[in-house]
Scaffold this motif. Structure first.
Motif, short mmCIF file in Angstrom:
data_model
loop_
_atom_site.label_atom_id
_atom_site.label_comp_id
_atom_site.label_asym_id
_atom_site.label_seq_id
_atom_site.Cartn_x
_atom_site.Cartn_y
_atom_site.Cartn_z
N GLY A 118 0.89 -1.17 0.03
CA GLY A 118 0.05 0.19 0.00
C GLY A 118 0.81 1.35 0.04
N ARG A 119 2.00 1.16 -0.33
CA ARG A 119 3.03 2.59 -0.12
C ARG A 119 2.82 3.11 -1.77
N ALA A 120 2.74 2.35 -2.77
CA ALA A 120 2.64 2.75 -3.96
C ALA A 120 1.34 2.93 -4.44
N SER A 121 1.21 3.61 -5.52
CA SER A 121 -0.12 3.63 -5.96
C SER A 121 -0.55 2.25 -6.92
N GLU A 122 -1.79 2.01 -7.14
CA GLU A 122 -2.17 0.37 -7.56
C GLU A 122 -1.45 0.60 -9.00
N ARG A 123 -1.46 1.76 -9.78
CA ARG A 123 -0.90 1.91 -11.33
C ARG A 123 0.75 1.46 -11.01
N THR A 124 1.23 2.17 -10.24
CA THR A 124 2.67 1.95 -9.97
C THR A 124 3.17 0.42 -9.75
N TRP A 125 2.47 0.15 -9.11
CA TRP A 125 2.53 -1.23 -8.71
C TRP A 125 2.33 -2.41 -9.91
N LEU A 126 1.18 -2.20 -10.55
CA LEU A 126 0.93 -3.06 -11.80
C LEU A 126 2.09 -2.90 -12.85
N VAL A 127 2.47 -1.59 -12.86
CA VAL A 127 3.62 -1.16 -13.99
C VAL A 127 4.76 -2.00 -13.53
N ALA A 128 5.17 -1.90 -12.17
CA ALA A 128 6.17 -2.86 -11.84
C ALA A 128 6.19 -4.14 -12.38
#
Lengths: 185, 75
Positions: free
Chosen positions: A53-63
């Motif tokens: 929950g530290r990154a946004s959902e989109r950032t996490w999916l991009v990773a």
């Protein structure tokens, strides 16, 4: 910072296009890009427990997608030695295609370049939209990208047509500024 | 006399073919002499072209539906 949460039910609607463009600019293959996005969503679903929950959902999916792209190139590289290179300089006489004409850029390949450039443009627009207030970005996306009627947007968001036009106008002005000289001449 | 703000709003509406004939007339007359609004209209038209281009790099509704189905099966 507020702890972010995952909402897999909305992933396809909210992020599929963004991830698809991201993948397309890196693999230059529409079908592969689609598959990588699908794999990303499934991998995201399977590793939801690891999301802190530290990154946004989109950032996490991009990773996750980045790792999928790297995996794809790793797999492709393991087959590198099997590639066959064939060079033909037109020894077959007049029946064969002229060597010079054969070197002219393939129109299919030009279209592929267009696809990549369009995907890059799409990413640039999404980045600019992410700087707008969420409501402005939503109205703009519904109208300009998804092609909704003004009336439907008013019903969906409970605003009047004048407000819709003010928001769209502000969003377009901000986009023009944000896209700047790279995309607008 | 109509303001530049108003003319530029009309220009935005015109991008979606939703400006009235009267509004288009106002816009036309204003852009005969206002360089700032000519420039704004030129960039606004370009932006519409760019937005059309990005539509080519989106997934179709069918593809998204298929993705949702596969995602649903994986859950």
């Amino acid at each position: 910072m507020e702890k972010q949460e995952l909402h897999p039910d909305t992933w396809v609607d909210r992020y599929a296009d963004y991830l698809y463009r991201y993948a397309l600019t890196r693999v230059n293959d529409e079908e592969l890009a689609r598959d990588l996005v699908q794999e990303t969503f499934i991998a995201g679903l399977q590793s939801m427990g690891n999301f802190q929950g530290r990154a946004s959902e989109r950032t996490w999916l991009v990773a996750i997608l980045k790792r999928k792209v790297i995996d794809h190139y790793r797999r492709a590289n393991t087959h590198k030695g099997r590639a066959e290179v064939r060079m033909d300089f037109g020894t077959g006489g007049e029946e064969q295609e002229s060597w010079l004409e054969g070197q002219v850029a393939d129109p299919e390949s030009l279209r592929e370049n267009d696809a990549i450039e369009n995907a890059e443009l799409g990413l640039a627009i999404e980045r600019c939209l992410s700087r707008l207030p969420e409501r402005h970005a939503r109205v703009f996306t519904l109208k300009s990208i998804q092609g909704w009627d003004t009336e439907d947007i008013c019903k969906e968001l409970g605003v009047n047509p004048s407000n819709v036009w003010v928001i769209i106008h502000r969003a377009r002005t901000a986009l023009m500024e944000c896209l700047g000289s790279q995309w607008l001449t | 006399m109509i303001s530049c703000d108003k003319v530029q709003s009309i220009c935005t509406k015109a991008q979606y073919r939703e400006a009235s004939l009267y509004e288009k007339g106002l816009h036309f007359i204003h852009t005969l002499y206002c360089k700032a609004c000519i420039e704004f209209s030129r960039k606004n038209n370009q932006l519409s072209g760019l937005l059309d281009r990005t539509a080519a790099s989106t997934l179709s509704e069918e593809e998204k539906k298929a993705m949702k189905q596969r995602l649903g099966q994986a859950r």
